[in-house]
Design an enzyme around this catalytic site. Structure first.
Site, PDB file in Angstrom:
ATOM      1  N   LYS A   1     -14.946   2.219  -6.519  1.00  0.00           N
ATOM      2  CA  LYS A   1     -13.741   2.903  -7.007  1.00  0.00           C
ATOM      3  C   LYS A   1     -12.821   1.849  -7.611  1.00  0.00           C
ATOM      4  O   LYS A   1     -12.104   1.144  -6.899  1.00  0.00           O
ATOM      5  CB  LYS A   1     -13.066   3.583  -5.819  1.00  0.00           C
ATOM      6  CG  LYS A   1     -12.235   4.797  -6.138  1.00  0.00           C
ATOM      7  CD  LYS A   1     -11.153   4.600  -7.140  1.00  0.00           C
ATOM      8  CE  LYS A   1      -9.798   4.270  -6.624  1.00  0.00           C
ATOM      9  NZ  LYS A   1      -8.833   4.107  -7.740  1.00  0.00           N
TER      10      LYS A   1
ATOM     11  N   GLY B   1      -6.639  -4.559  -1.663  1.00  0.00           N
ATOM     12  CA  GLY B   1      -5.427  -3.985  -2.226  1.00  0.00           C
ATOM     13  C   GLY B   1      -4.232  -4.329  -1.359  1.00  0.00           C
ATOM     14  O   GLY B   1      -4.240  -5.336  -0.645  1.00  0.00           O
ATOM     15  N   SER B   2      -3.236  -3.479  -1.413  1.00  0.00           N
ATOM     16  CA  SER B   2      -1.982  -3.779  -0.709  1.00  0.00           C
ATOM     17  C   SER B   2      -2.121  -3.572   0.798  1.00  0.00           C
ATOM     18  O   SER B   2      -2.933  -2.754   1.253  1.00  0.00           O
ATOM     19  CB  SER B   2      -0.871  -2.875  -1.247  1.00  0.00           C
ATOM     20  OG  SER B   2      -1.213  -1.528  -1.025  1.00  0.00           O
ATOM     21  N   THR B   3      -1.286  -4.276   1.539  1.00  0.00           N
ATOM     22  CA  THR B   3      -1.286  -4.139   2.995  1.00  0.00           C
ATOM     23  C   THR B   3      -0.910  -2.705   3.384  1.00  0.00           C
ATOM     24  O   THR B   3      -1.486  -2.127   4.310  1.00  0.00           O
ATOM     25  CB  THR B   3      -0.307  -5.157   3.601  1.00  0.00           C
ATOM     26  OG1 THR B   3      -0.784  -6.471   3.248  1.00  0.00           O
ATOM     27  CG2 THR B   3      -0.210  -5.056   5.112  1.00  0.00           C
TER      28      THR B   3
ATOM     29  N   VAL C   1      -1.426   0.230   1.756  1.00  0.00           N
ATOM     30  CA  VAL C   1      -2.543   1.180   1.630  1.00  0.00           C
ATOM     31  C   VAL C   1      -3.664   0.790   2.606  1.00  0.00           C
ATOM     32  O   VAL C   1      -4.295   1.651   3.221  1.00  0.00           O
ATOM     33  CB  VAL C   1      -3.060   1.244   0.164  1.00  0.00           C
ATOM     34  CG1 VAL C   1      -4.281   2.148   0.063  1.00  0.00           C
ATOM     35  CG2 VAL C   1      -1.970   1.754  -0.769  1.00  0.00           C
ATOM     36  N   GLY C   2      -3.863  -0.516   2.788  1.00  0.00           N
ATOM     37  CA  GLY C   2      -4.911  -0.985   3.705  1.00  0.00           C
ATOM     38  C   GLY C   2      -4.730  -0.445   5.120  1.00  0.00           C
ATOM     39  O   GLY C   2      -5.689  -0.096   5.805  1.00  0.00           O
TER      40      GLY C   2
ATOM     41  N   GLU D   1      -9.092  -6.703   2.500  1.00  0.00           N
ATOM     42  CA  GLU D   1      -8.589  -7.897   1.805  1.00  0.00           C
ATOM     43  C   GLU D   1      -7.250  -7.511   1.217  1.00  0.00           C
ATOM     44  O   GLU D   1      -7.183  -6.775   0.226  1.00  0.00           O
ATOM     45  CB  GLU D   1      -9.569  -8.324   0.694  1.00  0.00           C
ATOM     46  CG  GLU D   1     -10.943  -8.733   1.196  1.00  0.00           C
ATOM     47  CD  GLU D   1     -10.954 -10.079   1.896  1.00  0.00           C
ATOM     48  OE1 GLU D   1      -9.893 -10.716   2.036  1.00  0.00           O
ATOM     49  OE2 GLU D   1     -12.039 -10.489   2.335  1.00  0.00           O
TER      50      GLU D   1
ATOM     51  N   CYS E   1      -3.585 -12.284  -5.299  1.00  0.00           N
ATOM     52  CA  CYS E   1      -3.305 -12.243  -3.862  1.00  0.00           C
ATOM     53  C   CYS E   1      -3.148 -13.653  -3.300  1.00  0.00           C
ATOM     54  O   CYS E   1      -2.482 -13.857  -2.295  1.00  0.00           O
ATOM     55  CB  CYS E   1      -4.421 -11.505  -3.138  1.00  0.00           C
ATOM     56  SG  CYS E   1      -6.039 -12.169  -3.502  1.00  0.00           S
TER      57      CYS E   1
ATOM     58  N   GLU F   1       5.454  -9.958  -0.896  1.00  0.00           N
ATOM     59  CA  GLU F   1       4.554 -10.333  -1.989  1.00  0.00           C
ATOM     60  C   GLU F   1       5.186  -9.881  -3.303  1.00  0.00           C
ATOM     61  O   GLU F   1       5.595  -8.725  -3.435  1.00  0.00           O
ATOM     62  CB  GLU F   1       3.211  -9.632  -1.787  1.00  0.00           C
ATOM     63  CG  GLU F   1       2.195 -10.050  -2.819  1.00  0.00           C
ATOM     64  CD  GLU F   1       0.831  -9.460  -2.526  1.00  0.00           C
ATOM     65  OE1 GLU F   1       0.756  -8.253  -2.235  1.00  0.00           O
ATOM     66  OE2 GLU F   1      -0.161 -10.211  -2.607  1.00  0.00           O
TER      67      GLU F   1
END
Ligand code: TAP
Length: 448
Positions: free
Chosen positions: A151, A204-206, A208-209, A226, A260, A351
């Protein structure tokens, strides 16, 4: 969905976003392909992966040009990225023949372990490095005998779609690697929620993670995360200051800071602060920010207007100096250096994901470690010193998954990559990566 060139704001092409039913159909195709792919003899799977790597090699320039148009990456970076994908697939093509289990001494028989593939793996990728990050997930997964549903980010689907075509052209069977363009909240979420997807690899972002991990927890589904970073570039007074200052802009502004591993905090030993800043200012003024297809370009635009607005929100009154950026169409933003004095400043905590870096002085080794670790993140970072003992001590004490001494290098496919703390969970790359896409099965053979 329109794909926009961030350097020109022009429409590159239009891509059909898939819905939940189409995602389910793709997962079903992948599940159907799995028994066949898993049964391919190791040497044959290795050969197919080598052919895939060769197909990427032959298509490198086209892939690079697609990334320049879709993501605004400089042509030099985009060519490196296409080569990286080729090399990552080639590296993991050696894995199918090396998924070696154990023979364990036991009473009354023989005990052996097998590394069994998981099934269908969902690889969810962000927009900042669409090609390499996809390959860091799909290559070891395929090598271990899994099928992959990839995706890409909604903003940057083109190279992922091309890579799936190249796999097919190379002879990788239909359904083994599919790329599904569309929204994370639709396709990504479905990959997480679908019981037929055995593992999620999310980059991706923390924020959404965290949701992805919660979704995977509901099904006891393994997940690699990651996530974000806020890495420190620590410059000691005994370092080669010219080399550290010359490299620092590229550690923060490469890919317009949308990295990142960006060293968005530069920590400088107080007694070297003034000479470092003088050298750093000169180095920042030399960064070539221009049309990314220009061979001389060192930095291109940001990915979107919305992202540029977000990045601009970090620039406060603490601007020390800035580089240049083109005016007119395109989501341009100049390299920007800040010198915040408040340790709680957003620019030191969050970030930024843009070409903005903050410089902070420190007193001694202990102070450097304290400031470097004063972050929720722990992905990457650098230490500049001529003292080997200090380099060893500091690199052991900084809470980060990937550190580099006297360089700003971050990701090498031969070595494990991933973060501490809010930067993630699990490691990608390195020789053991295919094992993360297997379950270990233990079988006892009775000699009775
Ligand atoms: P995100 O917004 O987190 O998106 C990443 C991916 O997840 C995209 O494909 C996105 O799809 C998808 N997604 C969004 N919502 C989802 C959901 N509910 N379920 C499943 N998937 C979902 O990150 P981004 O803005 O693209 O990328 C920037 C972030 O990635 C930064 O924080 C950066 O540090 C991090 N990053 C980390 C690394 C490593 S290796 N640690 C490397 C690169 C980037 P859509 O885009 O279609 O919404």
């Amino acid at each position: 969905m329109q794909v926009i060139n961030p350097a020109t704001e022009q429409v590159v092409t239009t891509v059909q976003s898939l819905d939940v039913e189409e995602t389910d159909a793709a997962i079903a195709r992948s599940r159907k392909a799995f028994p066949g792919w898993r049964a391919v003899a190791p040497g044959d799977r290795a050969r197919l992966m080598r052919r895939f790597a060769e197909a990427v090699d032959a298509d490198r320039e086209r892939l690079a040009q697609l990334e320049v148009a879709n993501s605004g990456h400089t042509i030099t970076n985009a060519r490196w990225e296409a080569r990286n994908v080729r090399d990552v697939i080639a590296y993991y093509s050696a894995a199918p023949e090396r998924l070696i289990g154990q023979q364990i001494p036991v009473a009354d028989g023989l005990d052996v372990t097998f590394h069994e593939p998981l099934g269908v793996v969902g690889v969810i990728v962000p927009w900042n490095f669409p090609m390499p990050i996809a390959s860091w997930g799909f290559a070891p997964a395929l090598a271990a005998g899994n099928c992959v549903v990839l995706k890409p980010a909604e903003l940057t689907p083109l190279t992922a779609m091309r890579l799936a075509e190249l796999a097919l052209d190379a002879g990788v069977p239909d359904g083994v690697l599919q790329a599904l363009p569309g929204k994370g909240s639709v396709i990504g979420q479905r990959l997480v929620d679908h019981a037929g997807v055995a593992k999620i690899v999310f980059t991706g972002s923390t924020e959404v993670g965290r949701e992805i991990m919660a979704g995977c927890a509901r099904q006891i589904k393994p997940v690699t995360l990651e996530l974000g970073g806020k890495s420190a570039n620590v410059v000691f007074a005994d370092a080669d200051l010219s080399a550290a200052a010359a490299a620092a802009p590229y550690a923060a502004f490469d890919n317009a800071g949308q990295d990142c591993c960006a060293r968005s905090r530069v920590l400088v030993e107080r007694r070297a602060y003034d000479p470092f800043m003088e050298l750093f200012e000169a180095a920042v003024s030399r960064v070539v920010v221009t049309e990314p297809s220009d061979e001389k370009a060192e930095m291109g635009p940001l990915i979107s207007a919305a992202h540029r607005e977000r990045v601009a929100g970090f620039v406060t009154d603490d601007v020390a100096f800035r580089g240049s950026a083109p005016a007119g169409a395109g989501y341009w933003f100049p390299p920007t250096v800040l010198t915040p004095t408040d340790p709680a400043a957003r620019v030191l905590r969050e970030e930024i994901f843009g070409p903005v870096v903050a410089v902070v002085p420190f007193d001694d080794e202990a102070d450097a470690i304290r400031i470097a670790n004063d972050s929720d993140f722990g992905l990457s970072g650098s230490i500049w010193t001529r003292d080997v003992g200090k380099a060893i001590r500091v690199s052991r004490d900084i809470e980060s998954g990937n550190l580099s001494v006297n360089s700003n290098s971050s990701v090498r496919y031969w070595t494990p990559f991933g973060g501490f703390k809010s930067s993630g969970l699990g490691r990608e790359l390195g020789p053991d990566a295919p094992l993360a896409f297997t379950e270990t099965k233990n079988v006892f053979f009775s000699n009775g």
